[in-house]
Design an enzyme around this catalytic site. Structure first.
Site, PDB file in Angstrom:
ATOM      1  N   LEU A 169       4.585  -3.265  -0.375  1.00  0.00           N
ATOM      2  CA  LEU A 169       5.123  -4.200   0.580  1.00  0.00           C
ATOM      3  C   LEU A 169       4.603  -3.505   1.937  1.00  0.00           C
ATOM      4  O   LEU A 169       4.989  -3.964   3.027  1.00  0.00           O
ATOM      5  CB  LEU A 169       6.666  -3.982   0.792  1.00  0.00           C
ATOM      6  CG  LEU A 169       7.290  -4.599  -0.597  1.00  0.00           C
ATOM      7  CD1 LEU A 169       8.762  -4.734  -0.424  1.00  0.00           C
ATOM      8  CD2 LEU A 169       6.682  -6.327  -0.762  1.00  0.00           C
ATOM      9  N   LYS A 170       3.764  -2.352   2.173  1.00  0.00           N
ATOM     10  CA  LYS A 170       3.490  -1.780   3.291  1.00  0.00           C
ATOM     11  C   LYS A 170       1.914  -2.195   3.485  1.00  0.00           C
ATOM     12  O   LYS A 170       1.306  -2.585   2.791  1.00  0.00           O
ATOM     13  CB  LYS A 170       3.489  -0.256   3.132  1.00  0.00           C
ATOM     14  CG  LYS A 170       4.945   0.463   2.837  1.00  0.00           C
ATOM     15  CD  LYS A 170       5.564   0.184   4.247  1.00  0.00           C
ATOM     16  CE  LYS A 170       7.000   0.880   3.908  1.00  0.00           C
ATOM     17  NZ  LYS A 170       7.834   0.986   5.327  1.00  0.00           N
ATOM     18  N   LEU A 171       1.703  -2.153   4.925  1.00  0.00           N
ATOM     19  CA  LEU A 171       0.401  -2.708   5.385  1.00  0.00           C
ATOM     20  C   LEU A 171      -0.763  -1.541   4.833  1.00  0.00           C
ATOM     21  O   LEU A 171      -0.250  -0.444   5.236  1.00  0.00           O
ATOM     22  CB  LEU A 171       0.314  -2.995   6.959  1.00  0.00           C
ATOM     23  CG  LEU A 171      -0.973  -3.456   7.485  1.00  0.00           C
ATOM     24  CD1 LEU A 171      -1.137  -4.874   6.978  1.00  0.00           C
ATOM     25  CD2 LEU A 171      -0.748  -3.426   9.031  1.00  0.00           C
ATOM     26  N   ILE A 172      -1.696  -2.037   4.484  1.00  0.00           N
ATOM     27  CA  ILE A 172      -2.679  -0.987   3.985  1.00  0.00           C
ATOM     28  C   ILE A 172      -3.337  -0.697   5.227  1.00  0.00           C
ATOM     29  O   ILE A 172      -3.928  -1.327   6.206  1.00  0.00           O
ATOM     30  CB  ILE A 172      -3.775  -1.784   3.080  1.00  0.00           C
ATOM     31  CG1 ILE A 172      -2.993  -1.992   1.910  1.00  0.00           C
ATOM     32  CG2 ILE A 172      -4.886  -0.682   2.824  1.00  0.00           C
ATOM     33  CD1 ILE A 172      -2.466  -0.879   1.178  1.00  0.00           C
ATOM     34  N   GLU A 178       1.493 -14.956 -12.361  1.00  0.00           N
ATOM     35  CA  GLU A 178       1.030 -13.652 -12.032  1.00  0.00           C
ATOM     36  C   GLU A 178       0.379 -12.743 -13.090  1.00  0.00           C
ATOM     37  O   GLU A 178      -0.347 -12.351 -12.807  1.00  0.00           O
ATOM     38  CB  GLU A 178       2.154 -12.981 -10.962  1.00  0.00           C
ATOM     39  CG  GLU A 178       2.187 -13.628  -9.790  1.00  0.00           C
ATOM     40  CD  GLU A 178       3.214 -12.875  -8.848  1.00  0.00           C
ATOM     41  OE1 GLU A 178       3.199 -11.612  -8.918  1.00  0.00           O
ATOM     42  OE2 GLU A 178       4.317 -13.374  -8.253  1.00  0.00           O
ATOM     43  N   GLY A 212       7.311  -3.245 -10.746  1.00  0.00           N
ATOM     44  CA  GLY A 212       5.771  -2.939 -10.916  1.00  0.00           C
ATOM     45  C   GLY A 212       5.707  -3.751 -12.423  1.00  0.00           C
ATOM     46  O   GLY A 212       4.759  -3.347 -13.307  1.00  0.00           O
ATOM     47  N   ASN A 223       3.606  -6.394 -12.646  1.00  0.00           N
ATOM     48  CA  ASN A 223       2.143  -6.628 -12.726  1.00  0.00           C
ATOM     49  C   ASN A 223       1.353  -5.361 -13.209  1.00  0.00           C
ATOM     50  O   ASN A 223       0.512  -5.347 -13.959  1.00  0.00           O
ATOM     51  CB  ASN A 223       1.760  -7.170 -11.367  1.00  0.00           C
ATOM     52  CG  ASN A 223       1.788  -8.881 -11.504  1.00  0.00           C
ATOM     53  OD1 ASN A 223       1.396  -9.381 -12.302  1.00  0.00           O
ATOM     54  ND2 ASN A 223       2.528  -8.974 -10.222  1.00  0.00           N
ATOM     55  N   HIS A 259      -0.217 -12.170  -4.214  1.00  0.00           N
ATOM     56  CA  HIS A 259       0.754 -12.918  -3.216  1.00  0.00           C
ATOM     57  C   HIS A 259       1.402 -14.053  -4.172  1.00  0.00           C
ATOM     58  O   HIS A 259       0.575 -14.769  -4.874  1.00  0.00           O
ATOM     59  CB  HIS A 259       0.354 -13.299  -1.967  1.00  0.00           C
ATOM     60  CG  HIS A 259       1.022 -14.031  -1.031  1.00  0.00           C
ATOM     61  ND1 HIS A 259       1.911 -13.247  -0.161  1.00  0.00           N
ATOM     62  CD2 HIS A 259       1.507 -15.173  -0.733  1.00  0.00           C
ATOM     63  CE1 HIS A 259       2.852 -14.030   0.319  1.00  0.00           C
ATOM     64  NE2 HIS A 259       2.349 -15.058   0.041  1.00  0.00           N
ATOM     65  N   ASN A 276      -4.962  -7.644  -3.614  1.00  0.00           N
ATOM     66  CA  ASN A 276      -3.533  -7.953  -3.775  1.00  0.00           C
ATOM     67  C   ASN A 276      -3.145  -9.292  -4.328  1.00  0.00           C
ATOM     68  O   ASN A 276      -4.176 -10.092  -4.237  1.00  0.00           O
ATOM     69  CB  ASN A 276      -3.202  -8.170  -2.181  1.00  0.00           C
ATOM     70  CG  ASN A 276      -1.691  -8.302  -2.091  1.00  0.00           C
ATOM     71  OD1 ASN A 276      -0.798  -7.451  -2.531  1.00  0.00           O
ATOM     72  ND2 ASN A 276      -1.172  -9.241  -1.136  1.00  0.00           N
TER      73      ASN A 276
END
Length: 292
Positions: free
Chosen positions: A167-170, A256, A88, A90, A186, A184
């Protein structure tokens, strides 16, 4: 301040919670009774209009309206929910920006699929409530369903959802509930080196193997797929001839941290504008006529 990890069976929202949305009101302006008056002399059928009080009242009313409109130039502080799966870093930078005043917002919730990750620990130490999403397969009582997650975010009045190494799909339910309000980050220059399975060090390995001369972070809006939403901001990082994935990752992460805080600052100041073709742009704070 003690924080809690909430699961699907634990929903308690205290009425007097300090996180409850603040409400403000402006007393309505009532002009003086003599703003405009007419006199109709019966003997001549003429009327006389006393315009002096009207001019003064209009001037006063204009001042009031200007003050009200001026207050709208200062957007209210936005409520942010950050999603993490790892350390975490960011998330920490965004929280620092909220604390030092550079970001006109507050992180009111942290969502994670790993309740013991570094980002979750940092949230606990700062008194930020933690939600577990999605439900764990091996522990069905841990975590929230998509609909439960949306309900909690709404109860907290969340304005924007920020994915920071999540890392999970929303789920579709969340995307539909927060259109154009989920971001997001990347670690590559999308649309290259994105998609399912390309995250973390895998991205930097792919960049080096391709022979690309530049990499860098991309911030984009989230849709129902991995890394396919509209691009909002990017920052280029030069690839050095003898780079390793770890060295490149370190330099990209440094960018980032700067880029995400810059973008979150813009969204909290309502400086995201959408072009007619659907491309989002950031309006310059110093020169409102410039976009990037």
């Amino acid at each position: 301040m003690e924080s809690r990890v909430w699961f699907s069976s634990q929903f308690n929202f205290p009425v007097n919670s300090p996180l409850k949305t603040r409400e403000t009101s402006i007393a309505p302006f009532t002009p003086p009774r003599n703003v405009l008056s007419f006199s109709f002399p019966s003997h001549a059928g003429r009327f006389a209009m006393r315009i002096g009080p009207l001019v003064k009242a209009v001037s006063f009313a204009t001042k009031i309206v200007a003050e009200v409109d001026g207050s709208r130039d200062e957007p209210r502080r936005k409520k942010l929910a950050v999603f993490v799966s790892g350390g975490g870093s960011n998330f920490r930078k965004i929280l620092e920006g909220c604390s030092d005043g550079s970001v006109n917002g507050d992180v009111v919730l942290l969502v994670t699929n790993k309740k013991d990750c570094g980002g979750a620990e940092y949230a606990r130490s700062n008194g930020i409530p933690i939600l577990v999403f999605p439900k764990a397969k091996r522990e069905p009582f841990d975590g929230l369903s998509p609909s439960e997650l949306v309900d909690v975010l709404r109860k907290y009045g969340v304005d924007f959802v920020l994915l920071a190494g999540y890392l999970k799909l929303i789920p579709v339910e969340l995307v539909q509930a927060f259109p154009k309000r989920i971001l997001n980050i990347h670690p590559a220059l999308l649309p290259a080196f994105g998609g399912k399975g390309l995250y973390g060090i895998r991205v930097h390995k792919a960049v080096l193997e391709s022979g690309a001369r530049y990499s860098g972070p991309t911030i984009h809006f989230v849709d129902e797929e991995y890394d396919t939403g509209r691009i909002l901001a990017q920052s280029a990082v030069r690839v050095i001839a003898n780079d390793t994935p770890e060295e490149l990752a370190k330099r990209v992460l440094h960018e980032e941290h700067k880029l995400y805080v810059k973008v979150v600052t813009a969204i909290c100041e309502e400086r995201i504008k959408w072009r007619e073709d659907g491309v989002p742009l950031i309006q310059s704070k110093e020169n409102p006529d410039e976009y990037y």
